[in-house]
Every structure is written in structure tokens, then in C-alpha cells.
Design an enzyme around this catalytic site. Structure first.
Site, PDB file in Angstrom:
ATOM      1  N   PRO A 128       0.814  -1.226   0.000  1.00  0.00           N
ATOM      2  CA  PRO A 128       0.000   0.000   0.000  1.00  0.00           C
ATOM      3  C   PRO A 128       0.846   1.274   0.000  1.00  0.00           C
ATOM      4  O   PRO A 128       0.504   2.245  -0.663  1.00  0.00           O
ATOM      5  CB  PRO A 128      -0.833  -0.127   1.285  1.00  0.00           C
ATOM      6  CG  PRO A 128      -0.937  -1.612   1.505  1.00  0.00           C
ATOM      7  CD  PRO A 128       0.355  -2.200   1.002  1.00  0.00           C
ATOM      8  N   GLN A 336     -13.369   5.271 -31.267  1.00  0.00           N
ATOM      9  CA  GLN A 336     -13.930   6.386 -32.041  1.00  0.00           C
ATOM     10  C   GLN A 336     -14.361   5.926 -33.439  1.00  0.00           C
ATOM     11  O   GLN A 336     -15.437   6.285 -33.916  1.00  0.00           O
ATOM     12  CB  GLN A 336     -12.881   7.514 -32.139  1.00  0.00           C
ATOM     13  CG  GLN A 336     -13.441   8.839 -32.607  1.00  0.00           C
ATOM     14  CD  GLN A 336     -14.405   9.457 -31.595  1.00  0.00           C
ATOM     15  OE1 GLN A 336     -14.392   9.098 -30.417  1.00  0.00           O
ATOM     16  NE2 GLN A 336     -15.269  10.343 -32.048  1.00  0.00           N
ATOM     17  N   ILE A 337     -13.518   5.130 -34.074  1.00  0.00           N
ATOM     18  CA  ILE A 337     -13.837   4.640 -35.419  1.00  0.00           C
ATOM     19  C   ILE A 337     -15.100   3.770 -35.376  1.00  0.00           C
ATOM     20  O   ILE A 337     -15.927   3.809 -36.289  1.00  0.00           O
ATOM     21  CB  ILE A 337     -12.629   3.851 -36.004  1.00  0.00           C
ATOM     22  CG1 ILE A 337     -11.491   4.831 -36.329  1.00  0.00           C
ATOM     23  CG2 ILE A 337     -13.027   3.034 -37.246  1.00  0.00           C
ATOM     24  CD1 ILE A 337     -10.153   4.176 -36.639  1.00  0.00           C
ATOM     25  N   GLU A 363       4.164  -2.291 -13.582  1.00  0.00           N
ATOM     26  CA  GLU A 363       5.620  -2.437 -13.817  1.00  0.00           C
ATOM     27  C   GLU A 363       6.297  -1.079 -14.047  1.00  0.00           C
ATOM     28  O   GLU A 363       7.231  -0.938 -14.829  1.00  0.00           O
ATOM     29  CB  GLU A 363       5.888  -3.453 -14.931  1.00  0.00           C
ATOM     30  CG  GLU A 363       5.341  -4.815 -14.516  1.00  0.00           C
ATOM     31  CD  GLU A 363       5.891  -5.990 -15.267  1.00  0.00           C
ATOM     32  OE1 GLU A 363       7.021  -5.910 -15.745  1.00  0.00           O
ATOM     33  OE2 GLU A 363       5.172  -7.004 -15.341  1.00  0.00           O
ATOM     34  N   GLY A 364       5.762  -0.088 -13.334  1.00  0.00           N
ATOM     35  CA  GLY A 364       6.287   1.271 -13.414  1.00  0.00           C
ATOM     36  C   GLY A 364       5.401   2.137 -14.278  1.00  0.00           C
ATOM     37  O   GLY A 364       5.215   1.873 -15.463  1.00  0.00           O
ATOM     38  N   GLU A 367       5.160   7.851 -15.662  1.00  0.00           N
ATOM     39  CA  GLU A 367       5.970   8.884 -14.995  1.00  0.00           C
ATOM     40  C   GLU A 367       7.291   8.275 -14.506  1.00  0.00           C
ATOM     41  O   GLU A 367       8.353   8.901 -14.610  1.00  0.00           O
ATOM     42  CB  GLU A 367       5.177   9.505 -13.829  1.00  0.00           C
ATOM     43  CG  GLU A 367       3.970  10.341 -14.250  1.00  0.00           C
ATOM     44  CD  GLU A 367       2.807   9.531 -14.848  1.00  0.00           C
ATOM     45  OE1 GLU A 367       2.646   8.347 -14.482  1.00  0.00           O
ATOM     46  OE2 GLU A 367       2.065  10.068 -15.688  1.00  0.00           O
TER      47      GLU A 367
END
Ligand code: CAA
Length: 379
Positions: A128, A336-337, A363-364, A367
Site C-alpha cells: 500500500p 472512435q472509429i 511495472e512502473g 511517470e
């Protein structure tokens, strides 16, 4: 520089593409709807040698190169991104650190069944209060005689509740912060260890994400992986490889979104013609295809660096960052298409949209990838 697949890579791509399209794609929507882990599919992938792809055959693996690995993860993820992350975690975050850091006994006992796919693994780092900031791991491991006693709660563990073997990070000396983190191999039937709640996720729903609870869990001291205090480096090295897998997964999701958009735009008629005849649609398809190719090339490039034994921390972060953002952009365009239909669960782009988001986070986060890239530029 050679942009051609080797014969081995081509055969592997055709094999896994065929398997993924015939056996995984038809059930992917159902697995997603039921948030069901595809045990039978994972067992078949294990039989085909996809669970320990980069591990030498002496340790139960398929001894393939990292380029083969990214080709496989892309094809699997194109059909079902959840199955893609299961394969990626097993290969990159479980088998690879065992190959890199386990002693011979540990390799025989733990790596062989994992690399051959007889057992499933998980990588348990996050807590956490230790997400991006992994140096803040609070779980503790205290040596008492021949055992480490583990206490703490881990979260967001991919495959955590389904795994037989867990690569676990806990602190053996909190005063040393990042240099006090150590790595352990935990078997699922360890007394004091139990999977906690299974998360109810937005996407990637056929991959179980679990809390893991350790209450005086005693594990033999021989299950320490590497040396005490090496955990931060072991985790970051493993995550470098993991990011290659997530980049490949993102490319697979993006390609699935593009393929579906091409097919749909050739069928859907508005204003008396199929919508692929409108330049607005063509430009979206062209942008998607160009970005996906760039993401794939970054991913192949980092896989090739891994194969050459050259450090690839920055390149893995670049591939993961770019490919995950391309997956998100492609999925947005694909919805959207498809217009209103794209928002409905009947169309796979709705799932691509939800699945793509996680590639920018786990996995990161994007940022963190930018931090890793910048740190390497400024070193
Ligand atoms: N490989 C090996 N060692 C490395 C390394 C790498 N890629 N990167 C850094 N190191 C070493 C450094 O050399 C340093 O060692 P020394 O102290 O001996 O010099 C040590 O590790 C600490 O490095 P930093 O000082 O760079 O660490 P930092 O705290 O400043 O920053 C970070 C590190 C980049 C922010 C890192 O914490 C990070 O990547 N965080 C994101 C974590 C993450 O990806 N979490 C996802 C968890 S897994 C998951 O998603 C769930 C799942 O099941 C899929």
C-alpha cells in the site's frame, strides 16, 4: 542492422499466432466478462514451451531469444492481454530473476518446474505504501534459526492467488531502507501465508490481481534469493526485463485495436459509402499503424540488446513508455472509429480500451519510465 526475422522467429510467430487466434481469441471476451483465469490455456501454453522461453533447456526452459519472447507476448496479447501478462510475468519477473540470482539447488527445485510451466509464479513487490517508491517496503523478514519469519501485506500481485511459487520482497533491515530489502522464494502452502482479496479491475480481468498476506510465515533460510540487502537491485533488474514484456503486450493490444478498426471501417456504411473511404478514418488508421510500428521497433530493439547482454534499463523504459501510450491512443481511436458500437461490450475494442490503460501503470507508471529515462540521460 537486420530488420528481418530469423527462420526460428518466423516459425515461432506463425505457431503462436495460429494458437492465439484459434484457441485464445474466441474465448477472450468471455474470460473478461467472467474475470476468469484461463488455467487450461495457460497449461497449453506451458506444453508449447511459452512459460520459460528464455531459460536454458537444462533448467526446463525453451532456450529462445528475447526477440522470440516479445513476438510471442505480442501475439498472445493481441488475442487476450490478460493471458499476455500472465506469460510475461512468468517469464520476466519470475523465471528470469531465478536464472540470474538463484543457486544451483534453488534452480533445480524452483526454476525447473516454473520454466517448464508445471508451476505458476508471481512477483510480489508492491505494498500500500510502496508502489512507485519501492524502497519503502514495510513487510519484514526476520531470521530465526533456520527460518525467516515474514510479516506484512503485499498488494496488486499478478497471478498471486493462482501461483505455486512467489518471488517476494521484504525488508531484513528497515534501518537500511532500500539496502535492507531482500528477496525470498515462497511456496504457496507455507503456513502463515494466504492470498487475500482478489481485485475487481477495470481491465485485464482474466488475470487475477491479489493481495497476499503474511502472518508469521516461516520460510526456510535456503529460500533467500541472492544475498540479504540485494532485493532492490534484484527487483529493478527483473523489472527492466518485465518492461520489455509489457511493451510487447501493449503492441499486441494496439495491433488488435487497429486490426478491428480496419475490418470494421471496411464494412460500416454511412452517407452511402464504407467509412474507410473517408479521409478522417484513413488518417486515424495511418497514425495508428505508424505509431504501432515505431513501438514494435523500440520493443525489438530492447529485446535485441538483452540478447546481446548489453544493459537495457533506459531502452526498456522507452519501449514500455512509448508502447503503452501508443496502446492507449490506438484504443481510443479504435473506439472512435467504431462510434457507438465501440462503446459496447460486443466489440473487442471496448476491452482493448480497458486493457490498454493498465500498460501505462503496472511495472512502473509512465511517470516512472520518464524518470528512469531522464536519470540515464543526465548521468
Ligand atoms: N537494475 C539493477 N540495479 C538498479 C537498476 C536496474 N535497472 N536501477 C537502479 N539500480 C540500483 C542503483 O544502482 C542503486 O544502487 P546503489 O544504491 O548501489 O547505487 C539502487 O538500485 C537504487 O537505485 P536508484 O537510486 O535509482 O533508486 P531510486 O529509489 O532513486 O529510484 C525508481 C528507483 C526508478 C523510482 C524505482 O523505484 C522504480 O522503478 N519504481 C517503480 C517500481 C515498479 O515498477 N513497480 C511495479 C511493481 S510490479 C507490478 O507492477 C505488479 C505485477 O505483478 C506485474
Amino acid at each position: 542492422m537486420d530488420f528481418k526475422y530469423s527462420e526460428e522467429q518466423e516459425i515461432l510467430r506463425d505457431t503462436i499466432r495460429d494458437f492465439a487466434q484459434k484457441e485464445i481469441a474466441p474465448v477472450a471476451a468471455e474470460l473478461d466478462a467472467e474475470a476468469r483465469f484461463p488455467k487450461d490455456i495457460v497449461a497449453k501454453l506451458a506444453e508449447l514451451g511459452f512459460m520459460g522461453m528464455m531459460i536454458p533447456s537444462t533448467y526446463g526452459g525453451s532456450e529462445l531469444d528475447a526477440v522470440c519472447y516479445v513476438i510471442a507476448v505480442e501475439e498472445i496479447s493481441k488475442a487476450c492481454a490478460s493471458t499476455g501478462v500472465t506469460v510475461s510475468v512468468q517469464n520476466s519477473l519470475v523465471c528470469q530473476p531465478l536464472l540470474d540470482h538463484a543457486d544451483e539447488e534453488q534452480k533445480k527445485k524452483f526454476l525447473v518446474p516454473l520454466a517448464s510451466g508445471k508451476k505458476l509464479g508471481a512477483f510480489s513487490l508492491t505494498e500500500p505504501d510502496a508502489g512507485s517508491d519501492i524502497a519503502n517496503v514495510q513487510a519484514t523478514a526476520v531470521l530465526e534459526g533456520d527460518h525467516y519469519v515474514i510479516n506484512g501485506t503485499k498488494i496488486f500481485v499478478t497471478s498471486g492467488g493462482d501461483a505455486d511459487t512467489i518471488v517476494l520482497f521484504a525488508s531484513t533491515d528497515r534501518s537500511k531502507k532500500s539496502k535492507g530489502i531482500s528477496t525470498f522464494i515462497v511456496e504457496k502452502d507455507t503456513p502463515g501465508f494466504s492470498p487475500g482479496k482478489k481485485e475487481n479491475k477495470m481491465g485485464m480481468r482474466a488475470s487475477g490481481t491479489y493481495e497476499l498476506v503474511f502472518e508469521n510465515a516461516r520460510i526456510p533460510k535456503e529460500n533467500l534469493l541472492g544475498q540479504e540487502g540485494e532485493g532492490m537491485k534484484i527487483s529493478l533488474r527483473a523489472l527492466d526485463g518485465g518492461r520489455i514484456g509489457i511493451a510487447a503486450q501493449a503492441v499486441g493490444i494496439a495491433q488488435a485495436a487497429l486490426d478491428a478498426s480496419i475490418e470494421y471501417s471496411k464494412q460500416r456504411k454511412q452517407f452511402g459509402k464504407v467509412i474507410c473511404e473517408f479521409q478522417a478514418i484513413q488518417w486515424m488508421l495511418a497514425d495508428m499503424a505508424t505509431e504501432i510500428d515505431a513501438a514494435r521497433l523500440l520493443t525489438y530493439r530492447v529485446a535485441d540488446l538483452k540478447d546481446q547482454g548489453i544493459r537495457y534499463t533506459k531502452e526498456a523504459a522507452m519501449a514500455k513508455l512509448y508502447a503503452s501510450e501508443v496502446a492507449m491512443r490506438s484504443a481510443i481511436k479504435a473506439v472512435q472509429i467504431h462510434g457507438g458500437y465501440g462503446y459496447m461490450k460486443e466489440y473487442p475494442v471496448e476491452r482493448n480500451f480497458r486493457d490498454a490503460k493498465l500498460t501505462e501503470i503496472y511495472e512502473g507508471t509512465s511517470e516512472i519510465q520518464r524518470l528512469v529515462i531522464a536519470a540515464s540521460l543526465l548521468r
